[in-house]
Scaffold this active site. Structure first.
Site, PDB file in Angstrom:
ATOM      1  N   TYR A 140       0.818  -1.218   0.000  1.00 21.90           N
ATOM      2  CA  TYR A 140       0.000   0.000   0.000  1.00 21.90           C
ATOM      3  C   TYR A 140       0.852   1.269   0.000  1.00 21.90           C
ATOM      4  CZ  TYR A 140      -4.689  -1.875   0.827  1.00 21.90           C
ATOM      5  OH  TYR A 140      -5.902  -2.485   0.697  1.00 21.90           O
ATOM      6  N   LYS A 190       2.866 -15.295   3.149  1.00 22.55           N
ATOM      7  CA  LYS A 190       3.108 -16.064   1.920  1.00 22.55           C
ATOM      8  C   LYS A 190       4.599 -16.377   1.892  1.00 22.55           C
ATOM      9  CE  LYS A 190       1.732 -17.811  -2.046  1.00 22.55           C
ATOM     10  NZ  LYS A 190       0.836 -18.980  -2.150  1.00 22.55           N
ATOM     11  N   ASP A 222      -3.216 -18.123   0.831  1.00 22.07           N
ATOM     12  CA  ASP A 222      -4.176 -18.823  -0.046  1.00 22.07           C
ATOM     13  C   ASP A 222      -4.930 -19.887   0.741  1.00 22.07           C
ATOM     14  OD1 ASP A 222      -1.757 -20.175   0.215  1.00 22.07           O
ATOM     15  OD2 ASP A 222      -1.710 -20.911  -1.860  1.00 22.07           O
ATOM     16  N   ASP A 246      -6.670  -6.834   4.090  1.00 24.83           N
ATOM     17  CA  ASP A 246      -7.752  -6.175   3.353  1.00 24.83           C
ATOM     18  C   ASP A 246      -8.666  -7.229   2.740  1.00 24.83           C
ATOM     19  OD1 ASP A 246      -9.192  -4.111   1.996  1.00 24.83           O
ATOM     20  OD2 ASP A 246      -8.055  -4.572   0.172  1.00 24.83           O
ATOM     21  N   ASP A 250     -12.667  -8.713   4.180  1.00 26.90           N
ATOM     22  CA  ASP A 250     -13.903  -8.695   3.374  1.00 26.90           C
ATOM     23  C   ASP A 250     -14.488 -10.097   3.288  1.00 26.90           C
ATOM     24  OD1 ASP A 250     -13.729  -5.964   2.777  1.00 26.90           O
ATOM     25  OD2 ASP A 250     -14.333  -6.271   0.688  1.00 26.90           O
TER      26      ASP A 250
HETATM   27  C1  IPM Z   1     -10.594  -1.016   3.503  1.00 29.43           C
HETATM   28  C2  IPM Z   1     -10.769  -0.467   2.112  1.00 29.43           C
HETATM   29  C3  IPM Z   1      -9.583   0.429   1.766  1.00 29.43           C
HETATM   30  C4  IPM Z   1      -8.322  -0.404   1.856  1.00 29.43           C
HETATM   31  C5  IPM Z   1      -9.663   1.129   0.411  1.00 29.43           C
HETATM   32  C6  IPM Z   1     -10.965   1.837   0.206  1.00 29.43           C
HETATM   33  C7  IPM Z   1      -8.509   2.094   0.237  1.00 29.43           C
HETATM   34  O1  IPM Z   1     -10.911  -1.508   1.208  1.00 29.43           O
HETATM   35  O2  IPM Z   1     -10.518  -0.208   4.452  1.00 29.43           O
HETATM   36  O3  IPM Z   1     -10.554  -2.220   3.660  1.00 29.43           O
HETATM   37  O4  IPM Z   1      -7.942  -1.047   0.883  1.00 29.43           O
HETATM   38  O5  IPM Z   1      -7.704  -0.402   2.908  1.00 29.43           O
HETATM   39 MG    MG Z   2     -11.054  -3.425   2.106  1.00 34.20          MG
END
Ligand code: IPM
Ligand code: MG
Length: 356
Positions: A140, A190, A222, A246, A250
């Site tokens: 990042y 990884k 993975d 990240d 999700d």
């Molecule tokens: C998160 C989001 C952010 C990230 C994006 C929007 C920059 O996906 O907070 O998880 O990748 O960190």
């Molecule tokens: Mg995210």
């Protein structure tokens, strides 16, 4: 009296933030404290006014407060902006400015919502995972980065990079967290391919010597992605780098049934912490009073716990949410047959009413 900088941002950010404030104000009354909420701009809306998604006044206010609450940033209409002024840049910017290197993302499956998960009830029932995502390093922020013409071809590159101190400080937070949970920590990397992951693993193992009671395991990312779906209950506390965290967070949100349920806390060593839902701005849902405010309300609860050490107030909010769910109220994202569909505002009202 606590001074909170509120950056509601774009899309549905302001809608969910209004509900979080509602619940926090009610909690403040009950616990005899006071919040001073000061609103500042971030994201696309800040770009419109200041020509930058993260204006200096916002950063200054954030640094000068007891905690920061963030809604969400981003909208399709900003997708064509140059990368430096895109709303997402503000998120990365404020994380860096406040040195928020530790991102805590709990993925808890509420018993009332077991049926909202796309996974089988027996797989998700009882899941309680804390994902600790490093937030200020990795690909990042790594340099060099860019798109350049190399050997006559447009070439894009980013640098996945961690130094030992960065790994050590997030590892420490992870071990401390595991100590107050059930003393199990899984580090995700990884290391079979990446040098940066080999260092990550080495430092995590070194740090583990200070926490002999914690049972440490390692998993390749993975495999972790697969195991999270196959058998999520094997995980308790997970620590991982920025990009893996990240993605995995999700994925983990789907265990609980909706992205609209997961809060997060971003902490620094000392200083101001930031609280935000893990979901985005959902521009297509804006202004319709249908999004789920629970992730943001829970983020507010995490603020009480982590910034202000008000564990009881945290519990009170969590219980209030649980009761409302038990009574059958659902926003659209978690709606199922026989339940009562409510909008964003009504969900906030119902939760606030339970706090007494
Ligand atoms: C998160 C989001 C952010 C990230 C994006 C929007 C920059 O996906 O907070 O998880 O990748 O960190
Ligand atoms: Mg995210």
């Amino acid at each position: 009296m606590y001074k909170i900088t509120v950056v509601a941002g774009d899309g549905t950010g302001p809608e969910v933030m209004a509900e979080a404030k509602k619940v926090l104000n009610k909690t403040a009354d009950v616990f005899n404290i006071k919040f001073e909420f000061n609103d500042y701009l971030i994201g696309g809306i800040a770009y419109e006014k200041f020509g930058t998604p993260l204006p200096d006044v916002t950063v200054k206010a954030a640094k000068d407060s007891d905690a920061v609450m963030l809604g969400a940033v981003g909208d399709w209409k900003y997708d064509t902006l140059p990368p430096e002024v895109r709303p997402e840049k503000a998120l990365l910017g404020i994380r860096k400015e406040l040195n928020l290197f530790a991102n805590l993302r709990p993925a808890i499956v509420w018993e009332e919502l077991v049926s909202s998960s796309p996974l089988k009830p027996e797989i998700v029932s009882g899941v309680d995972i804390m994902i600790i995502r490093e937030l200020t390093g990795d690909v990042y922020f790594g340099e060099p980065k860019g798109v350049e013409v190399i050997n006559g071809k447009k070439t894009g590159f980013n640098n996945m990079i961690y130094n030992e101190d960065e790994v050590r400080r997030i590892a420490k937070i992870a071990f401390e967290t595991a100590m107050v949970r059930d003393k199990k920590l899984c580090s995700v990397d990884k290391a079979n391919v990446l040098d940066v992951s080999r260092l990550w693993r080495e430092i995590v193992i070194e740090t583990s010597k200070e926490y002999p009671e914690v049972e440490l395991s390692h998993m390749y990312v993975d495999n972790a992605a697969m195991q999270l779906i196959r058998a999520p209950k094997q995980f308790s506390t997970i620590v991982t780098g920025n990009i893996f965290g990240d993605i995995l967070s999700d994925e983990a949100s789907m265990l609980s049934g909706s992205l609209g349920l997961l809060p997060s806390a971003s902490l620094s060593d000392k200083g101001v912490s930031l609280y935000e839902p893990i979901h985005g701005s959902a521009p297509d849902l804006t202004g319709k009073d249908i999004v789920n405010p629970i992730a943001t309300i829970l983020s507010g609860a995490m603020m009480l716990k982590y910034s202000f050490k008000m564990d009881e107030a945290y519990k009170t909010i969590e219980n209030a949410i649980q009761e409302v769910l038990k009574e059958g109220y659902r926003t659209k994202d978690i709606m199922s047959e026989g339940k009562t569909l409510v909008g964003t505002k009504k969900m906030g009202d119902l939760i606030a009413d339970k706090i007494k």
